[in-house]
Design an enzyme around this catalytic site. Structure first.
Site, PDB file in Angstrom:
ATOM      1  N   VAL A   1       4.670 -43.833  11.140  1.00 50.02           N
ATOM      2  CA  VAL A   1       6.045 -44.201  11.505  1.00 50.02           C
ATOM      3  C   VAL A   1       6.025 -44.940  12.838  1.00 50.02           C
ATOM      4  O   VAL A   1       5.559 -44.416  13.842  1.00 50.02           O
ATOM      5  CB  VAL A   1       6.960 -42.956  11.630  1.00 50.02           C
ATOM      6  CG1 VAL A   1       8.394 -43.378  11.941  1.00 50.02           C
ATOM      7  CG2 VAL A   1       6.907 -42.120  10.366  1.00 50.02           C
TER       8      VAL A   1
ATOM      9  N   ASP B   1      10.376 -49.048   2.837  1.00 47.04           N
ATOM     10  CA  ASP B   1       9.500 -48.716   3.962  1.00 47.04           C
ATOM     11  C   ASP B   1      10.254 -47.841   4.976  1.00 47.04           C
ATOM     12  O   ASP B   1       9.757 -46.794   5.408  1.00 47.04           O
ATOM     13  CB  ASP B   1       9.026 -50.033   4.607  1.00 47.04           C
ATOM     14  CG  ASP B   1       8.163 -49.810   5.832  1.00 47.04           C
ATOM     15  OD1 ASP B   1       6.972 -49.512   5.671  1.00 47.04           O
ATOM     16  OD2 ASP B   1       8.678 -49.943   6.957  1.00 47.04           O
TER      17      ASP B   1
ATOM     18  N   LYS C   1       9.733 -43.720   6.135  1.00 46.77           N
ATOM     19  CA  LYS C   1       9.620 -43.321   7.538  1.00 46.77           C
ATOM     20  C   LYS C   1      10.750 -42.341   7.913  1.00 46.77           C
ATOM     21  O   LYS C   1      10.530 -41.371   8.645  1.00 46.77           O
ATOM     22  CB  LYS C   1       9.656 -44.561   8.433  1.00 46.77           C
ATOM     23  CG  LYS C   1       8.400 -45.429   8.260  1.00 46.77           C
ATOM     24  CD  LYS C   1       8.573 -46.806   8.872  1.00 46.77           C
ATOM     25  CE  LYS C   1       7.314 -47.648   8.750  1.00 46.77           C
ATOM     26  NZ  LYS C   1       7.504 -49.043   9.129  1.00 46.77           N
TER      27      LYS C   1
ATOM     28  N   ILE D   1       4.090 -46.569  18.472  1.00 47.35           N
ATOM     29  CA  ILE D   1       4.979 -45.741  19.308  1.00 47.35           C
ATOM     30  C   ILE D   1       4.634 -44.259  19.172  1.00 47.35           C
ATOM     31  O   ILE D   1       4.649 -43.726  18.056  1.00 47.35           O
ATOM     32  CB  ILE D   1       6.466 -45.945  18.921  1.00 47.35           C
ATOM     33  CG1 ILE D   1       6.823 -47.442  18.919  1.00 47.35           C
ATOM     34  CG2 ILE D   1       7.373 -45.171  19.856  1.00 47.35           C
ATOM     35  CD1 ILE D   1       8.236 -47.727  18.437  1.00 47.35           C
TER      36      ILE D   1
ATOM     37  N   GLY E   1       4.336 -47.564  13.988  1.00 48.79           N
ATOM     38  CA  GLY E   1       3.047 -48.074  14.473  1.00 48.79           C
ATOM     39  C   GLY E   1       2.528 -47.484  15.763  1.00 48.79           C
ATOM     40  O   GLY E   1       2.033 -46.358  15.793  1.00 48.79           O
TER      41      GLY E   1
HETATM   42  P1  NAP Z   1      -4.498 -53.878   4.123  1.00 50.57           P
HETATM   43  O1  NAP Z   1      -4.689 -54.916   5.165  1.00 50.57           O
HETATM   44  O2  NAP Z   1      -4.045 -54.282   2.773  1.00 50.57           O
HETATM   45  O3  NAP Z   1      -5.878 -53.069   4.004  1.00 50.57           O
HETATM   46  C1  NAP Z   1      -6.149 -52.171   2.962  1.00 50.57           C
HETATM   47  C2  NAP Z   1      -7.636 -51.886   2.969  1.00 50.57           C
HETATM   48  O4  NAP Z   1      -7.901 -50.938   1.948  1.00 50.57           O
HETATM   49  C3  NAP Z   1      -8.488 -53.131   2.648  1.00 50.57           C
HETATM   50  O5  NAP Z   1      -9.634 -53.140   3.451  1.00 50.57           O
HETATM   51  C4  NAP Z   1      -8.865 -52.941   1.184  1.00 50.57           C
HETATM   52  O6  NAP Z   1     -10.120 -53.491   0.861  1.00 50.57           O
HETATM   53  C5  NAP Z   1      -8.941 -51.435   1.130  1.00 50.57           C
HETATM   54  N1  NAP Z   1      -8.738 -50.929  -0.222  1.00 50.57           N
HETATM   55  C6  NAP Z   1      -7.693 -51.165  -1.050  1.00 50.57           C
HETATM   56  N2  NAP Z   1      -7.865 -50.507  -2.214  1.00 50.57           N
HETATM   57  C7  NAP Z   1      -9.033 -49.862  -2.108  1.00 50.57           C
HETATM   58  C8  NAP Z   1      -9.780 -49.029  -2.974  1.00 50.57           C
HETATM   59  N3  NAP Z   1      -9.336 -48.734  -4.197  1.00 50.57           N
HETATM   60  N4  NAP Z   1     -10.957 -48.535  -2.532  1.00 50.57           N
HETATM   61  C9  NAP Z   1     -11.437 -48.852  -1.294  1.00 50.57           C
HETATM   62  N5  NAP Z   1     -10.777 -49.618  -0.420  1.00 50.57           N
HETATM   63  C10 NAP Z   1      -9.595 -50.126  -0.837  1.00 50.57           C
HETATM   64  O7  NAP Z   1      -3.470 -52.758   4.621  1.00 50.57           O
HETATM   65  P2  NAP Z   1      -3.081 -52.398   6.125  1.00 50.57           P
HETATM   66  O8  NAP Z   1      -2.008 -53.303   6.583  1.00 50.57           O
HETATM   67  O9  NAP Z   1      -4.314 -52.258   6.931  1.00 50.57           O
HETATM   68  O10 NAP Z   1      -2.370 -50.976   5.923  1.00 50.57           O
HETATM   69  C11 NAP Z   1      -3.121 -49.803   5.718  1.00 50.57           C
HETATM   70  C12 NAP Z   1      -2.218 -48.584   5.866  1.00 50.57           C
HETATM   71  O11 NAP Z   1      -1.675 -48.563   7.177  1.00 50.57           O
HETATM   72  C13 NAP Z   1      -1.033 -48.531   4.904  1.00 50.57           C
HETATM   73  O12 NAP Z   1      -0.778 -47.202   4.545  1.00 50.57           O
HETATM   74  C14 NAP Z   1       0.111 -49.070   5.745  1.00 50.57           C
HETATM   75  O13 NAP Z   1       1.374 -48.612   5.321  1.00 50.57           O
HETATM   76  C15 NAP Z   1      -0.258 -48.473   7.093  1.00 50.57           C
HETATM   77  N6  NAP Z   1       0.324 -49.189   8.226  1.00 50.57           N
HETATM   78  C16 NAP Z   1       0.120 -50.523   8.361  1.00 50.57           C
HETATM   79  C17 NAP Z   1       0.649 -51.178   9.458  1.00 50.57           C
HETATM   80  C18 NAP Z   1       0.415 -52.655   9.647  1.00 50.57           C
HETATM   81  O14 NAP Z   1       0.951 -53.210  10.599  1.00 50.57           O
HETATM   82  N7  NAP Z   1      -0.347 -53.318   8.806  1.00 50.57           N
HETATM   83  C19 NAP Z   1       1.393 -50.462  10.406  1.00 50.57           C
HETATM   84  C20 NAP Z   1       1.587 -49.087  10.246  1.00 50.57           C
HETATM   85  C21 NAP Z   1       1.029 -48.463   9.152  1.00 50.57           C
HETATM   86  P3  NAP Z   1     -10.361 -55.082   0.873  1.00 50.57           P
HETATM   87  O15 NAP Z   1     -10.264 -55.474   2.328  1.00 50.57           O
HETATM   88  O16 NAP Z   1     -11.726 -55.265   0.330  1.00 50.57           O
HETATM   89  O17 NAP Z   1      -9.266 -55.669   0.033  1.00 50.57           O
HETATM   90  N1  HSE Z   2       5.983 -53.513   7.053  1.00 51.27           N
HETATM   91  C1  HSE Z   2       6.221 -52.657   8.175  1.00 51.27           C
HETATM   92  C2  HSE Z   2       7.221 -53.331   9.109  1.00 51.27           C
HETATM   93  C3  HSE Z   2       4.974 -52.379   8.990  1.00 51.27           C
HETATM   94  O1  HSE Z   2       7.624 -54.483   8.912  1.00 51.27           O
HETATM   95  O2  HSE Z   2       7.618 -52.675  10.066  1.00 51.27           O
HETATM   96  C4  HSE Z   2       4.222 -51.171   8.546  1.00 51.27           C
HETATM   97  O3  HSE Z   2       4.966 -50.006   8.659  1.00 51.27           O
END
Ligand code: NAP
Ligand code: HSE
Length: 429
Positions: free
Chosen positions: A131, A200, A204, A135, A133
């Site tokens: 929730v 989303d 949260k 913060i 990021g």
């Molecule tokens: P992402 O860039 O799509 O990365 C997902 C990763 O998981 C990739 O490395 C992918 O591999 C891997 N993956 C997907 N399916 C898989 C499987 N079946 N087995 C093994 N590895 C697998 O996602 P992200 O943005 O980093 O987000 C990750 C988590 O953090 C999510 O729960 C998201 O809600 C949370 N989150 C993200 C942010 C943000 O700003 N991005 C902020 C807060 C929370 P490949 O690289 O080979 O495709």
């Molecule tokens: N997609 C989200 C946002 C980031 O725009 O805030 C991950 O929680």
């Protein structure tokens, strides 16, 4: 010094790659802060052949199940979504690992189940990054405010929609134009549904409500309206009245203290409210508690490095517990409050009605409000003749009565069209 604490990383995307970099770049400091070295044993990805700058390619594996079950001291899950993340976390817990995850979708759907497994296994389950990021928010709610009674949480917890609404406010542009810009800049995904339709934020909001009110709340319990119907006209009208429109996540205790209402929807807030100045892709959460009063948390809600900061903070907490053989506080759901429907939420409405500009019309309209026991706070007429419209702001009333009033107005011949209806929040802050 004793042997290193092992860390397995599931996911090497936006967040995972930044986590790997932060652990490697801060290795000496982390060792000093924890009292033991952290050793990254592997990074599970879908495609290990993809170039990942800054990530040690020797650590990459496509065997996520094997890495999750490897018995590492700490398993970090940053794959996202429900499966395979849920099964991988279950397997890691069964093999004695503490868990750190950023996965809001999973926590908001299966949090109680995962907490139970972690508690039974005597391991930590941390998810600060899920929730808002970067913060620090969940730990303050779970620990720093544990002695107080939280009554309401009002937050901007989605950066993409806040960026879009901020641009619409500044440029007077319509949603579709700004969405395209947000996509070009990499804020909004090609399929923006999860952000713009409020899924989303709802996940949260469920997590925040659970922690604040010691009650199990899931995404399905959250009333949700996205922001795709907010028009440039709505924003211009809000601006002219001294308001901004934000997509808010709201969780609150009911007046009888026996229920909670959790909702996500666009709302007008006064420009003087602290959340009104939260612009672009930033997040902020405003907490009201009996003894503390009003507390606000502000910062970056997304992005690789900011999110990695929270993930690695959780890793440090779990690592310290590993050394002392303890665990952090378990999930607290003793209050077991009833999750009540949106109809019981108290809010006020702004209405913009295109009306017949004749004598008796205002009286007939105000009579309709009175019939539904909704008190009018302010009325303004704009234009005259065929261009007449009434801008009405109500006092707070239960949502069900406000909705019934709007339905009745829609059926009045004097009301030619209901041009806009929006909830108003934060007027008392
Ligand atoms: P992402 O860039 O799509 O990365 C997902 C990763 O998981 C990739 O490395 C992918 O591999 C891997 N993956 C997907 N399916 C898989 C499987 N079946 N087995 C093994 N590895 C697998 O996602 P992200 O943005 O980093 O987000 C990750 C988590 O953090 C999510 O729960 C998201 O809600 C949370 N989150 C993200 C942010 C943000 O700003 N991005 C902020 C807060 C929370 P490949 O690289 O080979 O495709
Ligand atoms: N997609 C989200 C946002 C980031 O725009 O805030 C991950 O929680």
């Amino acid at each position: 010094m004793s042997s290193p604490l092992t860390v397995a990383l599931l996911g090497g995307g936006t967040v995972g790659a930044s986590v790997a970099q932060l652990i490697s770049e801060s290795a000496d400091d982390l060792t000093a802060r924890i009292g033991r070295e952290l050793k990254l044993t592997g990074i599970a990805v879908r495609d290990a052949s993809k170039p990942r700058p800054g990530v040690d390619s020797k650590l990459l594996t496509e065997d996520a199940a094997g890495l999750a079950a490897s018995g590492a001291d700490i398993v970090i899950e940053v794959i996202g979504g429900i499966e395979p993340a849920k099964t991988l976390i279950e397997s890691a817990i069964a093999n004695g690992s503490s868990i750190v995850t950023a996965n809001k979708a999973l926590l908001a759907a299966h949090g109680a189940h995962l907490h139970k497994l972690a508690e039974e296994a005597g391991v930590d389950l941390y998810y600060e990054a899920a929730v808002a990021g970067a913060i620090p928010l969940l730990r303050p709610l779970r620990e720093s405010l544990a002695g107080d009674k939280v009554t309401k949480i009002l937050g901007i917890v989605n950066g993409t929609t806040n960026f879009i609404l901020s641009k619409m406010y500044n440029d007077g542009a319509d949603y579709s134009v700004v969405l395209k810009e947000a996509q070009d800049l990499g804020y909004a995904e090609a399929d923006p549904t999860a952000d713009v339709e409020g899924f989303d934020s709802a996940a949260k909001a469920a997590i925040l409500a659970g922690l604040a009110f010691h009650t199990n709340v899931t995404s399905d319990d959250v009333y949700r309206e996205g922001m795709t119907k907010v028009t440039a006209d709505d924003i211009a009208a809000a601006k002219s009245l001294g308001y901004v429109i934000k997509l808010l996540a709201i969780a609150e205790l009911t007046d009888d203290d026996k229920g909670v209402i959790v909702r996500v929807h666009p709302a007008m807030i006064p420009v003087t409210h602290p959340l009104a100045s939260v612009r672009d892709a930033f997040n902020a959460v405003f907490v009201e508690a009996d003894a503390a009063g009003q507390v606000m948390f502000y910062g970056r809600g997304a992005g690789g490095a900011p999110t990695a900061s929270s993930v690695v903070g959780d890793v440090v907490a779990a690592a310290r517990h590993r050394i002392t053989g303890s665990v952090g506080p378990a999930q607290s759901i003793y209050a077991d409050l009833e999750v009540r429907p949106i109809g019981e939420a108290k809010t006020s409405y702004y209405l913009n009605l295109k009306v017949s500009d004749e004598s008796g019309v205002l009286a007939a309209i105000s009579n309709e409000f009175a019939k539904h026991d909704v008190s009018i706070q302010a009325v303004r007429q704009d234009g005259e003749g065929d261009a007449a419209s009434l801008i009405i702001r109500t006092h707070e009333a239960p949502e069900s009565r406000l909705r019934a009033t709007v339905e009745a107005l829609e059926n009045m011949t004097a009301v030619r069209e209901v041009l806009g209806v929006m909830r108003v929040e934060g007027a008392g802050a």
